[in-house]
Design a protein around this motif. Structure first.
Motif, PDB file in Angstrom:
ATOM      1  N   THR A  82      30.830  -5.224   2.353  1.00 51.43           N
ATOM      2  CA  THR A  82      32.265  -4.954   2.194  1.00 51.43           C
ATOM      3  C   THR A  82      32.625  -4.743   0.725  1.00 51.43           C
ATOM      4  O   THR A  82      33.444  -3.878   0.392  1.00 51.43           O
ATOM      5  CB  THR A  82      33.091  -6.116   2.777  1.00 51.43           C
ATOM      6  N   LEU A  83      32.000  -5.516  -0.162  1.00 53.53           N
ATOM      7  CA  LEU A  83      32.288  -5.360  -1.591  1.00 53.53           C
ATOM      8  C   LEU A  83      31.895  -3.967  -2.079  1.00 53.53           C
ATOM      9  O   LEU A  83      32.584  -3.380  -2.914  1.00 53.53           O
ATOM     10  CB  LEU A  83      31.552  -6.432  -2.395  1.00 53.53           C
ATOM     11  N   SER A  84      30.786  -3.448  -1.533  1.00 49.25           N
ATOM     12  CA  SER A  84      30.335  -2.117  -1.927  1.00 49.25           C
ATOM     13  C   SER A  84      31.386  -1.062  -1.573  1.00 49.25           C
ATOM     14  O   SER A  84      31.676  -0.162  -2.367  1.00 49.25           O
ATOM     15  CB  SER A  84      29.002  -1.800  -1.233  1.00 49.25           C
ATOM     16  N   TYR A  85      31.977  -1.170  -0.374  1.00 50.86           N
ATOM     17  CA  TYR A  85      33.023  -0.225   0.019  1.00 50.86           C
ATOM     18  C   TYR A  85      34.310  -0.474  -0.754  1.00 50.86           C
ATOM     19  O   TYR A  85      35.043   0.471  -1.088  1.00 50.86           O
ATOM     20  CB  TYR A  85      33.270  -0.310   1.527  1.00 50.86           C
ATOM     21  N   ALA A  86      34.595  -1.745  -1.045  1.00 52.67           N
ATOM     22  CA  ALA A  86      35.778  -2.045  -1.850  1.00 52.67           C
ATOM     23  C   ALA A  86      35.682  -1.385  -3.225  1.00 52.67           C
ATOM     24  O   ALA A  86      36.691  -0.964  -3.801  1.00 52.67           O
ATOM     25  CB  ALA A  86      35.933  -3.559  -1.986  1.00 52.67           C
ATOM     26  N   ALA A  87      34.433  -1.284  -3.742  1.00 54.68           N
ATOM     27  CA  ALA A  87      34.240  -0.613  -5.030  1.00 54.68           C
ATOM     28  C   ALA A  87      34.619   0.855  -4.948  1.00 54.68           C
ATOM     29  O   ALA A  87      35.167   1.425  -5.903  1.00 54.68           O
ATOM     30  CB  ALA A  87      32.785  -0.767  -5.479  1.00 54.68           C
ATOM     31  N   LEU A  88      34.340   1.476  -3.798  1.00 55.00           N
ATOM     32  CA  LEU A  88      34.731   2.877  -3.627  1.00 55.00           C
ATOM     33  C   LEU A  88      36.245   3.038  -3.570  1.00 55.00           C
ATOM     34  O   LEU A  88      36.790   4.060  -3.987  1.00 55.00           O
ATOM     35  CB  LEU A  88      34.123   3.434  -2.324  1.00 55.00           C
ATOM     36  N   PHE A  89      36.920   2.002  -3.042  1.00 54.73           N
ATOM     37  CA  PHE A  89      38.367   2.093  -2.812  1.00 54.73           C
ATOM     38  C   PHE A  89      39.191   1.507  -3.952  1.00 54.73           C
ATOM     39  O   PHE A  89      40.389   1.269  -3.793  1.00 54.73           O
ATOM     40  CB  PHE A  89      38.732   1.410  -1.494  1.00 54.73           C
ATOM     41  N   GLY A  90      38.550   1.231  -5.105  1.00 55.97           N
ATOM     42  CA  GLY A  90      39.326   0.924  -6.298  1.00 55.97           C
ATOM     43  C   GLY A  90      39.482  -0.526  -6.664  1.00 55.97           C
ATOM     44  O   GLY A  90      40.322  -0.859  -7.508  1.00 55.97           O
ATOM     45  N   ILE A  91      38.667  -1.420  -6.104  1.00 54.14           N
ATOM     46  CA  ILE A  91      38.829  -2.839  -6.441  1.00 54.14           C
ATOM     47  C   ILE A  91      38.521  -3.104  -7.909  1.00 54.14           C
ATOM     48  O   ILE A  91      39.131  -3.982  -8.536  1.00 54.14           O
ATOM     49  CB  ILE A  91      37.943  -3.726  -5.531  1.00 54.14           C
ATOM     50  N   GLN A  92      37.599  -2.330  -8.496  1.00 52.91           N
ATOM     51  CA  GLN A  92      37.238  -2.554  -9.898  1.00 52.91           C
ATOM     52  C   GLN A  92      38.429  -2.292 -10.812  1.00 52.91           C
ATOM     53  O   GLN A  92      38.656  -3.025 -11.782  1.00 52.91           O
ATOM     54  CB  GLN A  92      36.046  -1.674 -10.284  1.00 52.91           C
ATOM     55  N   GLU A  93      39.198  -1.246 -10.489  1.00 55.11           N
ATOM     56  CA  GLU A  93      40.364  -0.931 -11.307  1.00 55.11           C
ATOM     57  C   GLU A  93      41.505  -1.935 -11.064  1.00 55.11           C
ATOM     58  O   GLU A  93      42.135  -2.425 -12.005  1.00 55.11           O
ATOM     59  CB  GLU A  93      40.854   0.490 -10.999  1.00 55.11           C
ATOM     60  N   ASP A  94      41.741  -2.263  -9.782  1.00 54.32           N
ATOM     61  CA  ASP A  94      42.870  -3.139  -9.451  1.00 54.32           C
ATOM     62  C   ASP A  94      42.693  -4.557  -9.988  1.00 54.32           C
ATOM     63  O   ASP A  94      43.656  -5.219 -10.369  1.00 54.32           O
ATOM     64  CB  ASP A  94      43.067  -3.193  -7.935  1.00 54.32           C
ATOM     65  N   LEU A  95      41.437  -5.056  -9.982  1.00 54.16           N
ATOM     66  CA  LEU A  95      41.179  -6.422 -10.451  1.00 54.16           C
ATOM     67  C   LEU A  95      40.664  -6.444 -11.891  1.00 54.16           C
ATOM     68  O   LEU A  95      40.256  -7.489 -12.389  1.00 54.16           O
ATOM     69  CB  LEU A  95      40.173  -7.122  -9.519  1.00 54.16           C
TER      70      LEU A  95
END
Length: 510
Positions: A82-95
């Motif tokens: 799930t974290l891998s897909y979250a990376a595609l959906f912008g979690i790195q920028e948001d957090l």
């Protein structure tokens, strides 16, 4: 009698006292396997079951056990990626994840797993394994949903550690359950059937990711990823708690005759079913057994590549210049290929001569080595060829299935099984912790160091598995020579909860 750490015993103390069939143990009735409860009456018939009845029984067990484990394992892998897909959906920028934050989030999950690996295995020996597994699966999903509320790296890191601890029981529990319900001959195919859900988890994760990516709601897409998958995991945990039986000895879906028949199948294996008594001498023996350390090393070598690919696979594919949503879809054929590789491996192994498992491990590691060399050498502009090479990195999962079957098939004594399971999965944790750190952010999307680590670890895996095969084969020859000219009394040692070291009737598989 000498214990397993110091020698072997062809006969077991207490045999005469237990009845005419010789169901004895080295520690008395309280130290015996749980299966002994089904054989207290010496007048009850025992021996080979009717083949038709046995086939019907195995099919009945398959219908109950395999769907529970397969669906659970599918969620297990979706949860981890799930974290891998979250990376595609912008979690790195948001957090506001910077530098090695993402690598640490990938690895911290396995720090929690590592911390709780031994305690959770010991708890599984003391508690009903089906109920314990169901509670932990519910916690997986609950903690995953909470990750959607994270505002920064620290809060997400904390929940990742807790999630890893909750999932620490998963693989060891599946292996214990498989060893309780299936003979050593049946184990590779059954492990393959539930482990093939790993590939379905990758494919299903890609499909879910594609669907979630189209949600246009008030929350960021990565939050929906955590909430939806977490809710599904928790629901499945409730189902597992309610319906998964804990042991063949107490299974309510079997009649008493079927329970005896289910247990009787393990007489030749000499591995027993279950024992709730923690035996310190079996813990000592486990840590004096060379093959336990080889399984630890195999856990590391097999999972350094897994730790990298499971967390950076989507980023590698995106580096082939595909869009975010197409990247999620391209994980689907990868997952299907993994599932087909696992099924091909276990079914081919089932039709080969006995003791071909180590050679099959080597055969299914070779495509991974070839694929990794392709990713290293083929120029970035050849997107399709590099994608094919990425897909070739999948069959290591099939090799790991046979490694799991070798581990549970070559260890007897319930406490020793638990310790050996925990040790292998300590190696699993170490590999998955280390793997992401070989994928340097400034080397993306080619990740040369990460791909090099994959090649090195798979070559090491080949060497370790061949050393293991040599040791097990040599010990079998020694035991055959020791018992040459004498009849093996399998009844005397079948359900005494003896370890593989102290039971001279035990034969290793390789």
């Amino acid at each position: 009698m000498k214990n397993g750490a110091t020698g072997f015993a062809p006969y077991v103390e207490g045999v005469e006292e237990e009845g005419s069939r010789g169901y004895g143990t080295s520690t008395g009735s309280q130290g015996a396997d749980a299966a002994m409860e089904l054989f207290r009456n010496a007048d009850e018939p025992h021996g080979p079951a009717d083949p038709e009845k046995e086939r019907a029984l195995v099919w009945k067990i398959d219908k109950m056990i395999l769907p529970h484990l397969a669906v659970c394992y599918c969620f297990f892998y979706i949860d981890k990626t799930t974290l891998s897909y979250a990376a595609l959906f912008g979690i790195q920028e948001d957090l506001h994840l910077r530098g090695t934050h993402y690598n640490w989030l990938s690895s911290l999950f396995y720090f929690g797993f590592l911390f709780w690996a031994f305690p959770t295995n010991l708890l599984m020996q003391r508690l009903p394994v089906g109920k314990y597994l169901g509670v932990n699966i519910f916690l997986w999903g609950f903690l995953l949903m909470w990750q959607a509320a994270c505002k920064n790296f620290v809060s997400l890191a904390f929940l990742r550690v807790l999630s890893g601890a909750a999932e620490a029981c998963a693989d060891p529990a599946f292996m214990l359950i498989t060893s309780m319900w299936y003979t050593r001959h049946q184990q590779p195919i059954r492990i393959g059937l539930w482990y093939a859900a790993n590939g379905l988890g990758i494919a299903g994760g890609g499909l879910l990711g594609y669907g979630i990516g189209h949600i246009k709601g008030a929350l960021a897409s990565w939050k929906y990823e955590f909430l939806i998958i977490g809710a599904l995991c928790s629901l499945w945990g409730v189902i597992m708690f309610m319906f998964l039986p804990d042991s063949p000895v107490s299974a309510r879906f079997l009649t008493e005759e079927e329970r005896r028949m289910a247990v009787e199948r393990f007489r030749d294996d000499q591995t027993g079913i279950e024992n709730k008594t923690l035996k310190p001498y079996q813990i000592r023996e486990a840590f004096c057994d060379a093959k336990v350390y080889l399984f630890f090393l195999l856990g590391i070598a097999s999972n350094v590549p897994n730790g990298g690919i499971s967390n950076f696979g989507t980023l590698i594919i995106k580096g082939f210049e595909f869009s975010t949503l197409v990247t999620t879809l391209l994980q689907i054929p990868y997952g299907i290929f993994i599932s087909l590789s696992i099924l091909a491996c276990v079914f081919v192994n089932d039709r080969l001569p006995p003791n071909s498992r180590c050679y099959m491990v080597v055969a299914f590691v070779i495509p991974n080595i070839a694929g990794a060399f392709g990713l290293m050498c083929i120029p970035q502009k050849h997107h399709v060829w590099r994608l094919i090479c990425y897909y070739l990195t999948g069959p290591y999962n099939a090799a790991f299935v046979l490694i799991l079957s070798l581990q549970i098939g070559n260890v007897a004594g319930h406490t020793k099984k638990v310790v050996t399971n925990a040790t292998l999965f300590l190696g699993y944790c170490v590999g998955n912790i280390a793997g992401p750190f070989f994928y340097k952010t400034d080397q993306g999307p080619t990740y040369i160091l990460g791909i090099s680590s994959m090649i090195f670890c798979h070559l090491a895996e080949v060497i370790i598995i061949l050393v293991l095969r040599f040791l097990l084969s040599s010990e079998n020859k020694r035991r055959d020579k020791l018992q040459e000219g004498s009849e093996r009394d399998l009844d005397a040692t079948a359900f005494g909860d003896l370890t593989d070291k102290e039971n001279v009737n035990f034969r290793y598989i390789y």
